[in-house]
Design an enzyme around this catalytic site. Structure first.
Site, mmCIF file in Angstrom:
data_model
loop_
_atom_site.group_PDB
_atom_site.id
_atom_site.type_symbol
_atom_site.label_atom_id
_atom_site.label_comp_id
_atom_site.label_asym_id
_atom_site.label_seq_id
_atom_site.Cartn_x
_atom_site.Cartn_y
_atom_site.Cartn_z
ATOM 1 N N HIS A 58 0.602 -1.110 0.000
ATOM 2 C CA HIS A 58 -0.076 0.024 -0.005
ATOM 3 C C HIS A 58 0.760 1.204 -0.070
ATOM 4 O O HIS A 58 1.516 1.564 0.886
ATOM 5 C CB HIS A 58 -0.973 -0.185 1.091
ATOM 6 N N HIS A 60 1.156 5.623 -1.486
ATOM 7 C CA HIS A 60 0.642 6.751 -2.387
ATOM 8 C C HIS A 60 2.205 7.462 -2.598
ATOM 9 O O HIS A 60 2.511 8.128 -1.800
ATOM 10 C CB HIS A 60 -0.338 7.684 -1.596
ATOM 11 N N TYR A 120 -5.525 7.465 -6.805
ATOM 12 C CA TYR A 120 -7.011 8.378 -6.918
ATOM 13 C C TYR A 120 -6.769 9.632 -7.362
ATOM 14 O O TYR A 120 -7.713 10.429 -7.628
ATOM 15 C CB TYR A 120 -7.479 8.445 -5.724
ATOM 16 N N HIS A 200 -12.140 4.070 -2.887
ATOM 17 C CA HIS A 200 -11.103 4.787 -1.986
ATOM 18 C C HIS A 200 -11.388 4.381 -0.513
ATOM 19 O O HIS A 200 -10.341 4.100 0.430
ATOM 20 C CB HIS A 200 -11.123 6.307 -2.329
ATOM 21 N N HIS A 227 -9.447 1.552 1.782
ATOM 22 C CA HIS A 227 -9.048 2.001 3.114
ATOM 23 C C HIS A 227 -10.304 1.739 3.986
ATOM 24 O O HIS A 227 -11.455 2.089 3.840
ATOM 25 C CB HIS A 227 -8.965 3.544 2.918
ATOM 26 N N HIS A 264 -5.231 -0.750 6.516
ATOM 27 C CA HIS A 264 -5.425 -0.337 7.901
ATOM 28 C C HIS A 264 -6.174 -1.032 8.949
ATOM 29 O O HIS A 264 -5.666 -1.821 9.757
ATOM 30 C CB HIS A 264 -5.812 1.364 7.927
ATOM 31 N N ASP A 315 2.310 3.161 2.901
ATOM 32 C CA ASP A 315 1.423 4.130 2.676
ATOM 33 C C ASP A 315 1.851 5.591 2.555
ATOM 34 O O ASP A 315 2.332 5.941 0.973
ATOM 35 C CB ASP A 315 0.642 3.892 4.037
#
Ligand SMILES: [Zn+2]
Length: 441
Positions: A58, A60, A120, A200, A227, A264, A315
């Site tokens: 995971h 971003h 996203y 998302h 998430h 998470h 993350d």
């Protein structure tokens, strides 16, 4: 012999083996032989502990630009999120390419051979669509390829602003779930990348739309990530609007399965844990980010006991230290419970390798066995952190004391991406400096 002779290698059991010959057939492992005391002619010698490539399930990537800019601040997840939105608003496909490439290269240096990028940021400023509606996703795919790592692009459906909307969120939206499906349907896999779907969060997608994303992924047998319950306010918002927890809503809409990853799962109820475990879902904990954002400590052991499979993610990329993510599952639970021994080193490494690969749609990776992808990482054991560790307990030493700086070589599909601590194609600190300077405010 074409392949690698490993001084010590972890083949998935409780202990590492000495003298392991890994023979290759193209980008795959053809044969693994233990007890080979001397390197055969033609085999490359790999020193230190050899592990399967690490999966960062995971990420971003763009949030790497916030490192050092937000960590010292007061506030909460919600104030951090405003800073993250400002950064997102500064990005275009070119700056995304440079920033993601540099971040993925930093991951490669830390031993990551596969990253799941939860993407996203789909539109331009003010919510205008790019001429190529997947321009941002394409930039991420190119970035991973240039950094030499495998990628699963998890294309996230994000339809509304949820609690406390911000105008910058328009850059994340598809006009409706059908538009999301149409756009995501244009993405195709390649030799080093695969596609997955993402919801998302239940903050950003209505339940009936989540059901359509789940069906879309199921029809194509693709991974589906979301998430889930990172923050108590997310649960409260969900309960207020829909009368249920995010996990129960996802269950009602058919999203939970053995292809699903709950990212998470920090604030999940007993009933949520039972649902995630019963579905044999993955739960991706991201402990360094969850600490950084004051999210809380997820119930990793209870999720595992219920039947879920744990994976790990960096993350926000506030730090990229896969061994720290792994040991945090155990160490954070010690703080909560007052007891040691929730997860052993081999279990933590499984979360960091094979489980992560499988959750990202690469079930043939993350293990050193015949037929697997030849993705390997070497960890130097004579360095300052690991010197003196007994060979029979090397896994404990690496998991509980190792660092990204101990990673010496990284091999993806039989080819070196990192050699003796250096990325073979990129000057990573320079790339990071340039890419962050271009977007930081
Ligand atoms: Zn995330």
């Amino acid at each position: 012999v074409s392949g690698f002779w490993c001084e010590v290698a972890w083949l998935g059991g409780a202990r590492a083996d000495q003298g392991v010959l890994v023979e290759l057939d193209g980008e795959r492992i053809a044969k693994v032989t233990t007890g080979v005391t001397t390197p055969p002619d033609g085999a490359d010698r790999l020193s230190g502990l050899v592990l399967p490539g690490l999966a960062n399930a995971h990420s971003h990537a763009f949030q790497r630009a916030l490192r050092g800019r937000t960590q010292g601040a007061e506030g909460s997840f919600w104030t951090w999120r405003e800073q993250m939105y400002d950064l997102a608003d500064a990005l275009n496909p070119d700056s995304m390419l440079a920033l993601a490439r540099a971040t993925f290269a930093e991951m490669a240096l830390a031993g990551v051979t596969l990253v799941g990028e939860f993407q996203y940021l789909h539109r331009g400023p003010g919510g205008t669509a790019y001429a190529d509606p997947n321009a941002m996703g394409a930039a991420v795919i190119q970035a991973a390829s240039e950094a030499g790592v495998r990628l699963t692009l998890l294309d996230a459906c994000y339809l509304h602003g949820g609690i406390e909307p911000n105008p910058i969120q328009q850059r994340f939206f598809d006009s409706d779930v059908d538009a999301w499906a149409q756009r995501a349907g244009l993405l195709t896999a390649g030799p080093l990348h695969r596609i997955g779907a993402a919801i998302h969060s239940m903050r950003a997608v209505q339940p009936e739309s989540a059901a359509i994303v789940a069906a879309w992924a199921a029809e194509r047998s693709l991974p589906l990530h979301a998430h889930v319950s990172e923050q108590p306010a997310e649960n409260e918002g969900c309960r207020k609007v829909y009368g249920d927890t995010p996990t129960r809503l996802l269950h009602s809409e058919g999203a939970l399965s053995e292809r699903f990853t709950a990212v998470h799962a920090t604030h999940v109820s007993d009933a949520d844990i039972t649902l995630l475990g019963g579905a044999r879902a993955y739960c991706c904990l991201c402990p360094t980010t969850e600490r950084d954002l004051a999210d809380g400590i997820g119930p990793a052991r209870r999720l595992r006991d219920a039947g879920a499979t744990l994976t790990l993610g960096s993350d926000s990329n506030a730090i990229i230290e896969p061994f720290e993510e792994a040991r945090a599952l155990e160490l954070d639970e010690r703080l909560v419970s007052g007891v040691r021994g929730h997860h052993g080193a081999a279990e933590l490494l499984h979360a960091a390798t094979a489980a992560g690969y499988a959750s990202l749609g690469w079930p043939e990776g993350g293990a050193i066995r015949a037929g697997a992808l030849a993705d390997l990482v070497t960890v130097r054991i004579g360095g300052v952190r690991l010197a003196g560790a007994p060979v029979e307990d090397l896994l404990d030493a690496v998991v509980f004391a190792g660092a990204a700086a101990d990673v010496r070589d990284v091999i993806v599909g039989g080819r070196f991406v990192v050699l003796d601590g250096e990325h073979i194609a990129l000057d990573v600190p320079r790339e990071l400096t340039g890419a962050i300077a271009a977007v930081a405010r």
